[in-house]
Design an enzyme around this catalytic site. Structure first.
Site, PDB file in Angstrom:
ATOM      1  N   ASP A  13      -1.251   1.691  -6.354  1.00  0.00           N
ATOM      2  CA  ASP A  13      -0.598   0.417  -6.689  1.00  0.00           C
ATOM      3  C   ASP A  13       0.705   0.212  -5.917  1.00  0.00           C
ATOM      4  OD1 ASP A  13      -2.577   0.036  -8.816  1.00  0.00           O
ATOM      5  OD2 ASP A  13      -1.408   1.507  -9.942  1.00  0.00           O
ATOM      6  N   GLU A  14       0.801   0.797  -4.724  1.00  0.00           N
ATOM      7  CA  GLU A  14       2.051   0.703  -3.957  1.00  0.00           C
ATOM      8  C   GLU A  14       2.193  -0.603  -3.182  1.00  0.00           C
ATOM      9  OE1 GLU A  14       0.664   5.064  -3.877  1.00  0.00           O
ATOM     10  OE2 GLU A  14      -0.211   3.115  -3.390  1.00  0.00           O
ATOM     11  N   LYS A  16      -0.480  -1.539  -0.910  1.00  0.00           N
ATOM     12  CA  LYS A  16      -1.168  -1.269   0.358  1.00  0.00           C
ATOM     13  C   LYS A  16      -1.878  -2.502   0.895  1.00  0.00           C
ATOM     14  CE  LYS A  16      -3.474   2.138  -1.492  1.00  0.00           C
ATOM     15  NZ  LYS A  16      -2.778   2.206  -2.794  1.00  0.00           N
ATOM     16  N   GLY A  40      -7.599  -1.977  -6.830  1.00  0.00           N
ATOM     17  CA  GLY A  40      -7.505  -3.368  -6.415  1.00  0.00           C
ATOM     18  C   GLY A  40      -6.313  -3.622  -5.527  1.00  0.00           C
ATOM     19  N   HIS A  41      -6.475  -4.531  -4.571  1.00  0.00           N
ATOM     20  CA  HIS A  41      -5.383  -4.943  -3.696  1.00  0.00           C
ATOM     21  C   HIS A  41      -5.152  -6.443  -3.895  1.00  0.00           C
ATOM     22  CE1 HIS A  41      -6.191  -1.364  -0.763  1.00  0.00           C
ATOM     23  NE2 HIS A  41      -5.664  -1.004  -1.904  1.00  0.00           N
ATOM     24  N   GLN A 222      -6.248   4.111  -3.835  1.00  0.00           N
ATOM     25  CA  GLN A 222      -5.523   5.089  -4.639  1.00  0.00           C
ATOM     26  C   GLN A 222      -4.368   5.706  -3.830  1.00  0.00           C
ATOM     27  OE1 GLN A 222      -9.232   5.670  -4.801  1.00  0.00           O
ATOM     28  NE2 GLN A 222      -9.347   4.354  -6.568  1.00  0.00           N
ATOM     29  N   THR A 411       9.065  -4.478   2.225  1.00  0.00           N
ATOM     30  CA  THR A 411       8.644  -5.785   1.729  1.00  0.00           C
ATOM     31  C   THR A 411       9.643  -6.281   0.692  1.00  0.00           C
ATOM     32  OG1 THR A 411       7.246  -5.107  -0.154  1.00  0.00           O
ATOM     33  CG2 THR A 411       6.254  -5.044   2.043  1.00  0.00           C
TER      34      THR A 411
END
Length: 431
Positions: A13-14, A16, A40-41, A222, A411
């Protein structure tokens, strides 16, 4: 070398997907190499939100995508995602997407096993119940079904029978209802004509891309601390998440992978059970969750929140071979009077600078926290390092120095261009 491997450097969840989307502007191909639709992205483009699980994030930019053999593919989930993207105006055709022939299939039986196993555990792992782990178990057990099996309806029934015979013995032993075969086979036969046009030799396409000088981004799911070998076992995913799996999960030679870009938030989150030394409860954790929108893309589960853990990030970078960092969500820290960073651990009164492998020791760890001043004003949408508040710039410099790896990108908001580029991850192009 113009390829880039994107690796999660924390517990997932970084952000990506946003990083891959940004890289895709300069890339020719984006390929998924591990995991399944348990990750998920999220991308935000001109106010429109795209939530991806199996599709490579470059699809949103119109870049061809590949799904490698290391991915556990739920065909129903993939088709639902393709249909959802079509409703948003993005049409994923076989010319835009190819799936490795040997990618393992996630079937309804795997979801049923996942749920049953989680109920039986004394201490649940906190899986997403999507069936990914049981599908990988069947893969290494040499009884799994693969994408190419959909092209052989004559033998598909036999292979499904063998799979269900194995698992239904377990279900009966637990006093559970065995899973019926006919409905599952019928559904697979109906799905096959929609999936098979996407099937291709991913390894060959990647080799051709390399030979012709094309840029490829390898998109991981992940993160290192969820790796089945290197993560906080057993609270891990069921696949390899380090950069090396980009080679084994796609068929490209390790020597052709290129730069390894690790993605980390400027704070930390984790979903599910497992050690989280820098976790914070109460107001700071709640504020991080609220401001960062820290809820699972696919599951909606609230994420545990805490301060950035330098020890964990440094260790992840070493085992994954990370040579550049992308820091995300700097704007979430706007308005904090104090910001903390975990720079070490205390274990039974001793100072250590590594994550122990023994579970009991992981639970006894205490964070060594260093305080930094927060900043006034907003960093949201800032796209130049020089425009950052002095305290925000200093925090980035400290992270870079402590981890010992250059920061490539930062970001500052959800939109795709809310990015500060300090140095390009593409080795052959200046930022």
């Amino acid at each position: 070398m113009s390829n880039v491997v994107v690796v999660g450097a924390q517990w997932g969840d970084e952000g990506k997907g946003k990083i891959v989307d940004w890289l895709a502007e300069e890339a020719d191909i984006v390929v998924r190499y591990n995991g399944g639709h348990n990750a998920g992205h999220t991308l935000v483009v001109n106010g429109q939100t795209y939530k991806l699980a199996l599709l490579p994030s470059g699809i949103v930019r119109g870049k061809p995508g590949l799904i490698g053999n290391g991915v556990a593919l739920d065909p129903e989930a993939l088709l639902a995602e393709i249909d959802r993207m079509a409703s948003l105006g993005i049409h994923v055709t076989p010319q835009m997407l190819q799936i490795a022939e040997t990618a393992t299939l996630v079937l309804p039986v795997h979801r049923a096993i996942d749920a049953a196993q989680e109920r039986l555990r004394t201490r649940p792992i906190g899986t997403t119940l999507r069936g990914i782990g049981p599908a990988y178990e069947d893969k290494v057990g040499r009884r799994g079904l693969r994408v190419c099996d959909l092209a052989e309806p004559e033998s598909l029934a036999q292979k499904l029978d063998a799979l269900l015979d194995y698992h239904n013995a377990w279900f009966r032993g637990l006093g559970l209802e065995p899973l019926p075969r006919d409905r599952m086979l019928s559904d697979l036969l109906k799905i096959a004509p929609r999936i098979l046009p996407y099937m291709g030799r991913v390894w060959e396409q990647l080799d051709n891309a390399r030979a012709s000088g094309k840029r490829t981004v390898f998109e991981g799911s992940q993160a290192v601390m969820l790796d089945v070998d290197w993560g906080s076992y057993p609270y891990v995913t069921s696949s390899s998440t380090v950069a090396a799996s980009a080679a084994s999960g796609t068929g490209i030679a390790p020597s052709h992978l290129g730069r390894i870009l690790g993605v980390s938030k400027v704070y930390a989150t984790r979903v599910g059970e497992g050690p989280f030394t820098s976790e914070v409860d109460g107001t700071p954790g709640d504020l991080l969750r609220q401001r960062g929108g820290e809820y699972g893309v696919n599951t909606g589960r609230p994420r545990r929140c805490g301060w950035l853990d330098i020890v964990q990030l440094r260790q992840s970078s070493k085992v994954a071979g990370i040579d550049l960092l992308a820091l995300t969500k700097l704007d979430v820290l706007d308005g904090f009077d104090s910001i903390y960073v975990c720079t070490g651990y205390e274990l039974d009164g001793n100072h250590i600078d590594y994550m122990p492998s023994i579970q009991a020791e992981q639970q006894r760890l205490r964070p060594v926290l260093v305080r930094f001043d927060g900043w006034d004003g907003s960093t949201r949408g800032i796209r130049s390092f020089d425009a950052l508040p002095r305290e925000a710039a200093a925090l980035i410099e400290v992270i870079q120095q402590e981890v010992g790896i250059p920061v490539s990108m930062v970001t500052t908001g959800p939109e795709r261009d809310d990015v500060i580029v300090l140095r390009s991850p593409f080795a052959d192009r200046a930022a």
